[in-house]
Design a protein around this motif. Structure first.
Motif, PDB file in Angstrom:
ATOM      1  N   ALA A 109      37.602  27.789  31.731  1.00 35.34           N
ATOM      2  CA  ALA A 109      37.163  26.667  32.564  1.00 35.34           C
ATOM      3  C   ALA A 109      36.225  27.161  33.666  1.00 35.34           C
ATOM      4  N   ALA A 110      36.494  28.343  34.212  1.00 37.26           N
ATOM      5  CA  ALA A 110      35.618  28.911  35.242  1.00 37.26           C
ATOM      6  C   ALA A 110      34.246  29.247  34.654  1.00 37.26           C
ATOM      7  N   ILE A 111      34.238  29.783  33.452  1.00 38.42           N
ATOM      8  CA  ILE A 111      32.968  30.097  32.786  1.00 38.42           C
ATOM      9  C   ILE A 111      32.189  28.815  32.528  1.00 38.42           C
ATOM     10  N   ASP A 112      32.877  27.801  32.010  1.00 36.95           N
ATOM     11  CA  ASP A 112      32.231  26.524  31.713  1.00 36.95           C
ATOM     12  C   ASP A 112      31.634  25.889  32.973  1.00 36.95           C
ATOM     13  N   ARG A 113      32.259  26.131  34.106  1.00 33.50           N
ATOM     14  CA  ARG A 113      31.803  25.539  35.369  1.00 33.50           C
ATOM     15  C   ARG A 113      30.936  26.506  36.184  1.00 33.50           C
ATOM     16  N   LYS A 114      30.553  27.595  35.524  1.00 32.90           N
ATOM     17  CA  LYS A 114      29.632  28.579  36.127  1.00 32.90           C
ATOM     18  C   LYS A 114      30.157  29.157  37.442  1.00 32.90           C
ATOM     19  N   LYS A 115      31.430  29.552  37.430  1.00 30.40           N
ATOM     20  CA  LYS A 115      32.028  30.197  38.600  1.00 30.40           C
ATOM     21  C   LYS A 115      31.851  31.705  38.487  1.00 30.40           C
ATOM     22  N   GLY A 116      32.363  32.425  39.463  1.00 31.99           N
ATOM     23  CA  GLY A 116      32.217  33.879  39.515  1.00 31.99           C
ATOM     24  C   GLY A 116      32.958  34.606  38.411  1.00 31.99           C
TER      25      GLY A 116
END
Length: 115
Positions: free
Chosen positions: A91-98
């Motif tokens: 989910a973090a990757i999909d939302r372009k997080k760190g």
């Protein structure tokens, strides 16, 4: 009501059949079976407004599920099952997080196991 009692006393209906008849009767009454024309119109208006409000509410819930998030670190995720950690990382990757971030959303498949 009197008929149901008579059918129960006469043995034509057992207690279960009588209870079912009572439940069906009550449901009809609650849905306005005894309303006059004016009350039926008012009831229909209330039902239409309620349907609209429910639709708006569900759309708001879906919007919140899509947009709300909490960003956590690897340390924050300690003790969580590996599949939840992997889902939060994705989910973090999909939302372009760190690169070390994990995201928990309000989606049921993510938030329930996390809680």
């Amino acid at each position: 009501t009197r008929r149901r009692k008579e059918k129960l006393k006469s043995g034509e209906w057992n207690a279960e059949q009588t209870r079912l008849a009572e439940r069906v009767y009550i449901a009809f009454i609650r849905k306005g079976a005894k309303f006059d024309a004016a009350k039926k119109g008012e009831y229909a208006d209330i039902q239409a407004e309620l349907a609209s409000l429910q639709t708006n509410f569900m759309q708001n819930v879906l919007k919140d599920e899509e947009t709300w998030e909490i960003v956590l670190t690897e340390e924050d995720m300690e003790g969580c099952p590996s599949d939840i950690i992997a889902a939060a990382r994705q989910a973090a990757i999909d939302r372009k997080k760190g690169p070390n971030d994990h995201v928990i959303t309000l989606g049921r498949s993510m938030v329930e196991p996390f809680l």
